[in-house]
Design a protein around this motif. Structure first.
Motif, short mmCIF file in Angstrom:
data_model
loop_
_atom_site.label_atom_id
_atom_site.label_comp_id
_atom_site.label_asym_id
_atom_site.label_seq_id
_atom_site.Cartn_x
_atom_site.Cartn_y
_atom_site.Cartn_z
N LYS A 229 43.43 39.16 48.32
CA LYS A 229 43.75 39.22 49.75
C LYS A 229 44.37 40.57 50.11
CE LYS A 229 46.13 36.56 53.32
NZ LYS A 229 47.01 35.40 53.60
N GLU A 230 45.27 41.06 49.26
CA GLU A 230 45.95 42.35 49.51
C GLU A 230 44.94 43.50 49.45
OE1 GLU A 230 48.89 45.01 50.42
OE2 GLU A 230 48.96 42.81 50.52
N GLU A 231 44.05 43.47 48.46
CA GLU A 231 43.07 44.55 48.32
C GLU A 231 42.06 44.54 49.48
OE1 GLU A 231 43.09 47.06 46.26
OE2 GLU A 231 44.91 46.31 45.27
N GLU A 232 41.72 43.34 49.93
CA GLU A 232 40.80 43.23 51.07
C GLU A 232 41.43 43.85 52.33
OE1 GLU A 232 38.36 39.84 53.64
OE2 GLU A 232 39.43 39.26 51.81
N LYS A 233 42.74 43.58 52.50
CA LYS A 233 43.48 44.14 53.63
C LYS A 233 43.47 45.67 53.56
CE LYS A 233 48.12 44.34 55.60
NZ LYS A 233 49.55 44.05 55.37
N LYS A 234 43.74 46.20 52.38
CA LYS A 234 43.76 47.66 52.21
C LYS A 234 42.38 48.26 52.44
CE LYS A 234 47.73 47.89 49.08
NZ LYS A 234 48.20 48.21 47.70
N PHE A 235 41.35 47.55 51.98
CA PHE A 235 39.99 48.02 52.17
C PHE A 235 39.65 48.15 53.66
CE2 PHE A 235 35.36 47.08 52.49
CZ PHE A 235 34.88 48.20 51.84
N LYS A 236 40.08 47.13 54.43
CA LYS A 236 39.84 47.17 55.87
C LYS A 236 40.61 48.33 56.52
CE LYS A 236 38.77 42.27 56.54
NZ LYS A 236 39.23 40.98 57.09
N ARG B 244 35.49 44.98 43.18
CA ARG B 244 36.25 45.53 42.05
C ARG B 244 37.38 44.59 41.65
NH1 ARG B 244 37.55 51.76 40.84
NH2 ARG B 244 35.32 51.61 40.53
N HIS B 245 37.79 43.70 42.53
CA HIS B 245 38.95 42.83 42.26
C HIS B 245 38.55 41.35 42.28
CE1 HIS B 245 41.53 46.37 42.72
NE2 HIS B 245 40.76 46.68 43.76
N SER B 246 37.25 41.08 42.03
CA SER B 246 36.76 39.69 42.08
C SER B 246 37.41 38.81 41.03
CB SER B 246 35.24 39.66 41.93
OG SER B 246 34.86 40.27 40.70
N GLY B 247 37.86 39.39 39.92
CA GLY B 247 38.47 38.60 38.85
C GLY B 247 39.97 38.46 38.99
N ALA B 248 40.55 39.07 40.02
CA ALA B 248 42.01 39.04 40.20
C ALA B 248 42.44 37.75 40.88
CB ALA B 248 42.45 40.23 41.03
N SER B 249 43.75 37.54 40.95
CA SER B 249 44.29 36.35 41.61
C SER B 249 43.96 36.39 43.10
CB SER B 249 45.81 36.29 41.43
OG SER B 249 46.42 37.37 42.12
N ALA B 250 44.06 35.23 43.72
CA ALA B 250 43.76 35.13 45.16
C ALA B 250 44.68 36.05 45.97
CB ALA B 250 43.91 33.69 45.61
N GLU B 251 45.94 36.14 45.55
CA GLU B 251 46.92 36.97 46.27
C GLU B 251 46.53 38.45 46.21
OE1 GLU B 251 51.70 37.93 46.17
OE2 GLU B 251 50.92 36.25 45.00
N VAL B 252 46.15 38.90 45.00
CA VAL B 252 45.74 40.31 44.83
C VAL B 252 44.47 40.58 45.63
CG1 VAL B 252 44.91 42.03 43.18
CG2 VAL B 252 46.88 40.59 42.61
#
Length: 478
Positions: free
Chosen positions: A421-428, A411-419
């Motif tokens: 990384k943050e969303e991946e952390k929340k997903f985990k 869902r956040h593939s088009g976002a910045s690298a920083e975003v």
């Protein structure tokens, strides 16, 4: 200082009558016997013989002077003063009489009158070293009185006690100084000392209104208000114009009534009225520390019932500032800290309580707070999933799906690298939370505050969301 006896005066001629001579000789005999007992320090017998001498020959200054000296040795300064004054009325040039009168005035706390007596001695004998020293002592007492008066107005009660202790070294029989000291001791919360001073005075003079007032004041400040009122009323019977007793009595009755009305309103569930009544009671007398501590705690309880938890905490804090031994206020504040998730503060208060009263109940409260504190420092899986701690299994599963979709990397593939990384952390974290909360055993251990990693439980969640096309996801639980 010396308050010794006077040498026999030459017997004046009273006329040709032998009766007068016989009386004078008899009086001198009584005096000599009194002197003998005085030398042996048997002052009661000496007093009796000097009295016989006075009864036989009532116009002899030295007899009154010697009886005054004896009464002074017995600590009966007020009676001694009367005899010393009579001795100088009979003979104004009687130096020892003036000295004794001054010493009695000073012992009774009347430094001004004492100074006049010592000045009279110096008029009669300007080199009299005893009068010079006693005049300095009287001046010192006057200075301590003035300092104490100023410091009392400043409410520097410790300094007043210091001044009165120094003044009492020169004026040991002064009830006024003792009462002022006792009143300040009471205002400093040193109730046993204040009670002791007042009781000593009442043993000598049971009708002393000032001492009765101080006894009442101690009881009043110890929150024994009914007993305090009895002493204030007794003081006012002895001295109807006793201003301090009148004010204290009025305050005591008002405090008692307001507090009782507040308690009744609280029991009736009328918390708003209870709050108002406790607030009014707190405005009656800021000096009554113990009662005000209880009123603050009571108002804190009212605020907690009204769910005004921060205000409740403030009230309990004011209570323990006034009385740092007040266990009930610590317990009330600790519960408010628990309710507002301020667990470190709650642990601190429960530790204070348990150190003071090591009961099973207090130990359990401390343990519960420590568990909540430990839990608060871990990841809050309920918060991560956005569910209540009492959520059902279905609610947890639905919340997981919703949050997993929200934070899925696709869902956040088009976002910045920083975003990303943050969303991946929340997903985990969402997966981790679901792994724990969807397993009854792990959930139970998590809820009880146990360290799941130390217990060897798998913290990693085996879950994934796979895409089958733009915007289409399906769940896979492992």
């Amino acid at each position: 200082c010396s308050i010794g006896l006077d040498n026999p005066l030459s017997i004046p001629a009273h006329g040709p009558g032998e009766v007068m001579k016989d009386e004078s000789q008899e009086a001198e005999s009584f005096k000599e016997q009194g002197n003998a007992y005085y030398a042996k320090k048997d002052y009661n017998e000496a007093y009796n013989y000097y009295t016989k001498a006075i009864d036989t020959c009532p116009n002899n200054a030295s007899y009154y002077g010697n009886r005054a000296a004896t009464l002074m040795m017995l600590g009966r300064f007020r009676e001694a003063l009367g005899d010393a004054q009579q001795s100088v009325r009979l003979d104004d040039s009687f130096v020892r009489g003036h000295l004794r009168e001054g010493k009695c005035h000073l012992s009774l706390g009347n430094a001004m009158a004492a100074s006049r007596c010592f000045q009279r001695v110096l008029e009669l004998d300007h080199k009299n070293s005893q009068a010079q020293q006693e005049l300095k002592n009287a001046t010192t007492v006057l200075e301590y009185e003035k300092i104490a008066e100023v410091d009392f107005e400043k409410r520097d009660f410790r300094k007043v006690v210091f001044c009165m202790d120094r003044a009492l070294e020169f004026a040991p029989a002064c009830h006024r100084f003792k009462i002022l000291k006792a009143e300040c001791l009471a205002l400093l919360g040193r109730y046993p000392e204040a009670q002791s001073v007042a009781s000593d005075i009442l043993r000598m003079d049971s009708t002393n209104a000032d001492a009765l007032y101080v006894r009442g004041l101690c009881l009043y400040y110890e929150d024994c208000i009914e007993k305090a009122v009895q002493f204030f009323v007794q003081a006012l019977r002895m001295a109807p114009d006793h201003e301090k007793a009148c004010i204290a009595c009025r305050n005591a009755k008002a405090l008692k009534a307001k507090k009782e009305d507040g308690n009744k309103a609280f029991k009736d569930g009328n918390y708003k009225l209870a709050y108002e009544l406790y607030t009014e009671a707190l405005g009656i007398d800021p000096n009554n520390i113990k009662t005000n501590a209880k009123l603050y705690c009571n108002r804190g309880t009212v605020n907690s019932k009204l769910r005004k938890l921060e205000e409740a905490i403030d009230d309990c804090t004011n209570a323990v500032k006034l009385d740092d031994t007040y266990i009930k206020a610590y317990l009330r504040r600790a519960q408010c800290y628990m309710d507002t998730e301020q667990y470190e503060d709650a642990v601190r208060d429960y530790e204070k309580v348990y150190q003071t009263e090591k009961t099973k109940e207090h130990k359990q409260l401390l343990k519960n707070a420590q568990v909540e504190l430990k839990k608060s420092k871990r990841k809050d899986y309920y918060k991560i999933l956005g569910v209540d701690k009492n959520a059902s299994e279905d609610e947890i599963k639905k919340a997981y799906r919703k949050r997993a979709l929200m934070h899925h990397p696709d869902r956040h593939s088009g976002a910045s690298a920083e975003v990303q990384k943050e969303e991946e952390k929340k997903f985990k974290e969402v997966g981790e939370a679901f792994t724990i909360l969807s397993d009854p055993k792990k959930k139970a251990r998590y809820d009880s505050g146990q360290d799941l990693e130390e217990d060897g439980l798998n913290m990693g969640g085996r879950c994934s969301l796979r895409s089958s096309g733009p915007g289409n996801f399906f769940f896979q639980f492992g």
